[in-house]
Design an enzyme around this catalytic site. Structure first.
Site, PDB file in Angstrom:
ATOM      1  N   CYS A 114       0.751  -1.315  -0.134  1.00  0.00           N
ATOM      2  CA  CYS A 114       0.105   0.044   0.033  1.00  0.00           C
ATOM      3  C   CYS A 114       0.807   1.326   0.089  1.00  0.00           C
ATOM      4  CB  CYS A 114      -0.927  -0.078   1.126  1.00  0.00           C
ATOM      5  SG  CYS A 114      -1.851  -1.402   1.361  1.00  0.00           S
ATOM      6  N   HIS A 257      -3.144   6.930   3.216  1.00  0.00           N
ATOM      7  CA  HIS A 257      -3.669   5.672   2.510  1.00  0.00           C
ATOM      8  C   HIS A 257      -4.854   5.490   3.375  1.00  0.00           C
ATOM      9  CE1 HIS A 257      -4.114   1.661   1.628  1.00  0.00           C
ATOM     10  NE2 HIS A 257      -3.753   1.305   2.733  1.00  0.00           N
ATOM     11  N   ASN A 287     -10.435  -0.005   0.420  1.00  0.00           N
ATOM     12  CA  ASN A 287      -8.798   0.033   0.434  1.00  0.00           C
ATOM     13  C   ASN A 287      -8.418  -0.375  -0.952  1.00  0.00           C
ATOM     14  OD1 ASN A 287      -5.998  -0.418   0.641  1.00  0.00           O
ATOM     15  ND2 ASN A 287      -6.314  -1.458   2.756  1.00  0.00           N
TER      16      ASN A 287
HETATM   17  O1  UT7 Z   1      -3.659  -1.264   3.898  1.00  0.00           O
HETATM   18  C1  UT7 Z   1      -3.057  -1.988   4.845  1.00  0.00           C
HETATM   19  C2  UT7 Z   1      -3.792  -2.896   5.144  1.00  0.00           C
HETATM   20  N1  UT7 Z   1      -5.018  -3.094   6.102  1.00  0.00           N
HETATM   21  C3  UT7 Z   1      -5.218  -2.499   7.105  1.00  0.00           C
HETATM   22  O2  UT7 Z   1      -4.589  -1.415   7.438  1.00  0.00           O
HETATM   23  C4  UT7 Z   1      -6.480  -2.806   8.218  1.00  0.00           C
HETATM   24  C5  UT7 Z   1      -5.555  -2.608   9.703  1.00  0.00           C
HETATM   25  N2  UT7 Z   1      -6.763  -3.131  10.554  1.00  0.00           N
HETATM   26  C6  UT7 Z   1      -8.125  -2.828  10.849  1.00  0.00           C
HETATM   27  O3  UT7 Z   1      -8.526  -1.764  10.066  1.00  0.00           O
HETATM   28  C7  UT7 Z   1      -8.842  -3.409  11.711  1.00  0.00           C
HETATM   29  O4  UT7 Z   1      -8.129  -4.221  12.823  1.00  0.00           O
HETATM   30  C8  UT7 Z   1     -10.144  -4.396  11.036  1.00  0.00           C
HETATM   31  C9  UT7 Z   1     -10.975  -3.356  10.249  1.00  0.00           C
HETATM   32  C10 UT7 Z   1      -9.539  -5.335  10.067  1.00  0.00           C
HETATM   33  C11 UT7 Z   1     -10.794  -5.137  12.110  1.00  0.00           C
HETATM   34  O5  UT7 Z   1     -11.409  -4.081  13.059  1.00  0.00           O
HETATM   35  P1  UT7 Z   1     -11.556  -4.447  14.658  1.00  0.00           P
HETATM   36  O6  UT7 Z   1     -12.172  -3.056  15.441  1.00  0.00           O
HETATM   37  O7  UT7 Z   1     -10.102  -4.749  14.931  1.00  0.00           O
HETATM   38  O8  UT7 Z   1     -12.214  -5.780  14.717  1.00  0.00           O
HETATM   39  P2  UT7 Z   1     -11.878  -7.191  15.293  1.00  0.00           P
HETATM   40  O9  UT7 Z   1     -10.756  -7.833  14.446  1.00  0.00           O
HETATM   41  O10 UT7 Z   1     -11.052  -6.912  16.843  1.00  0.00           O
HETATM   42  O11 UT7 Z   1     -13.064  -7.965  15.234  1.00  0.00           O
HETATM   43  C12 UT7 Z   1     -14.107  -7.848  16.126  1.00  0.00           C
HETATM   44  C13 UT7 Z   1     -15.199  -8.496  15.885  1.00  0.00           C
HETATM   45  C14 UT7 Z   1     -15.097 -10.001  15.844  1.00  0.00           C
HETATM   46  O12 UT7 Z   1     -16.019 -10.659  16.344  1.00  0.00           O
HETATM   47  P3  UT7 Z   1     -15.904 -11.406  18.255  1.00  0.00           P
HETATM   48  O13 UT7 Z   1     -14.703 -12.207  17.970  1.00  0.00           O
HETATM   49  O14 UT7 Z   1     -15.712 -10.282  18.925  1.00  0.00           O
HETATM   50  O15 UT7 Z   1     -17.212 -11.929  18.326  1.00  0.00           O
HETATM   51  C15 UT7 Z   1     -14.846 -10.504  14.497  1.00  0.00           C
HETATM   52  O16 UT7 Z   1     -15.183 -11.851  14.335  1.00  0.00           O
HETATM   53  O17 UT7 Z   1     -15.802  -8.201  14.463  1.00  0.00           O
HETATM   54  C16 UT7 Z   1     -15.804  -9.375  13.935  1.00  0.00           C
HETATM   55  N3  UT7 Z   1     -15.902  -9.220  12.563  1.00  0.00           N
HETATM   56  C17 UT7 Z   1     -16.915  -8.851  11.567  1.00  0.00           C
HETATM   57  N4  UT7 Z   1     -17.994  -8.883  11.826  1.00  0.00           N
HETATM   58  C18 UT7 Z   1     -18.723  -8.460  10.751  1.00  0.00           C
HETATM   59  C19 UT7 Z   1     -14.710  -9.152  11.700  1.00  0.00           C
HETATM   60  N5  UT7 Z   1     -14.928  -8.724  10.496  1.00  0.00           N
HETATM   61  C20 UT7 Z   1     -16.239  -8.593  10.456  1.00  0.00           C
HETATM   62  C21 UT7 Z   1     -17.275  -8.371   9.358  1.00  0.00           C
HETATM   63  N6  UT7 Z   1     -18.454  -8.328   9.547  1.00  0.00           N
HETATM   64  N7  UT7 Z   1     -16.846  -8.021   8.262  1.00  0.00           N
END
Ligand code: UT7
Length: 330
Positions: A114, A257, A287
């Protein structure tokens, strides 16, 4: 003295729009979750008969038209991508060279995920300043829809397809214009496993009957990348400001980004920079990796949000891990 400047900039996104509601019909997610956790409302996905090099060439053609130059006048093409037409070679830049008919150009790809466009801009600027090149296309182009696992909601909702192209040329006038003044480029390879596409390289080649097909998709440790990203954005902006004696008030726009609106908000907060200074369009494209910054910069220019002399900073982060930014005096 030759100064390197952005003569023109343009973007191309595929026609097909995929909304959060569309995704919630094929996986366990919701519009509410995606918007509240990322800021994304929709993304564009490429059509069946198009590839990365097609949208890259389309963006480049618009930039060339805006810049008033012909294909023969292009000396070099740099495509920054993590989702090339082919793994390894040929470079997508070579395919773009053919599609443009740029018969006097050299071409190669930059692999900095990225952060690719940020690295590409600095590379092109120094080629131009060497005096050996006059017009260079730097293209951030991605087709992430083909390398995401649509059964993995943790990554599938985050990415989109798109391309942005900057025409970087030499300016020998005493007056500065959209000049690439300096850049800050860094890598931290200890984050190798935080964000990667595991399959296909020499570390992990395809073995028929053995390889798990899912390993050809993007793998990401979201939390680890998030934490790294907030620090990387903050650090890059502060380093560029310090090196160039910039105050927050003297910066017109920061073009970050676009991976997650919460990363941008957290970095703004950490660096005590008003969020209004950051141009944000993640809601429309998601993204698009190396394409987010040139797409956003094109919108800033086309909407007349910046004028000659305004200070702008780009800031990127991504797989590698890589991060960095460019200081451009518009
Ligand atoms: O370009 C560079 C590459 N990417 C990035 O920069 C991404 C960097 N990371 C992020 O933006 C965030 O960490 C994410 C958007 C990927 C995730 O957000 P988060 O607030 O850290 O969520 P999490 O991974 O802690 O997940 C929270 C909950 C989980 O459920 P439980 O275990 O609490 O029951 C996930 O399973 O949200 C759930 N979850 C979803 N629910 C509905 C994860 N993805 C989804 C989804 N829809 N798409």
């Amino acid at each position: 003295m030759i100064r390197a400047y952005i003569k023109s900039i343009a973007y191309c996104v595929p026609d097909k729009i995929v909304t959060n509601d569309d995704l919630s019909k094929i996986m366990d997610t919701s519009d509410e979750w995606i918007i509240s956790h990322t800021g994304i409302k929709k993304r564009h996905f490429i059509g069946e008969n198009e590839n990365n090099s097609d949208i890259a060439a389309k963006a480049a053609k618009i930039a060339m038209k805006k810049g008033g130059i012909t294909a023969d006048e292009i000396d070099f093409i740099i495509v920054c991508t993590g989702s090339a037409d082919y793994l390894g070679f040929p470079a997508t830049a070579c395919l773009v060279q053919e599609k443009l008919g740029a018969k006097n150009a050299g071409a190669y790809d930059i692999s900095a995920a990225c952060t690719g466009f940020v690295f590409g801009v600095e590379t092109a600027a120094n080629f131009i300043k060497s005096g050996n090149y006059k017009n260079i296309l730097v293209i951030g182009s991605e087709v992430l829809s083909r390398i995401i696992d649509m059964s993995d909601r943790n990554t599938a909702v985050l990415f989109g397809d798109g391309a942005g192209a900057a025409l970087i040329s030499g300016n020998e006038d005493s007056e500065s214009k959209s000049e690439i003044i300096s850049s800050y480029l860094r890598a931290d390879g200890s984050g190798e496993n935080a964000l990667k596409r595991p399959l296909g390289g020499t570390a992990h080649p395809f073995i028929p009957g053995v390889t798990d097909p899912k390993e050809c998709f993007i793998y990401m440790n979201g939390r680890q990348v998030y934490n790294f990203a907030v620090k990387a954005v903050t650090n890059t902006i502060l380093q560029i400001m310090e090196k160039n004696n910039l105050t927050i008030d003297s910066i017109k726009y920061i073009i970050p980004h676009q991976a997650n609106i919460r990363i941008i908000e957290a970095a703004a907060n950490r660096a005590s920079i008003p969020i209004e200074k950051f141009y944000i369009n993640i809601e429309n494209y998601a993204n698009t990796s190396a394409a987010t910054i040139p797409i956003a910069l094109t919108e800033v220019v086309d909407k007349n949000l910046i004028q000659r002399g305004d200070n702008i900073i780009t800031v990127g982060f991504g797989g590698g891990l890589t991060y960095g930014g460019n200081y451009i005096k518009w």
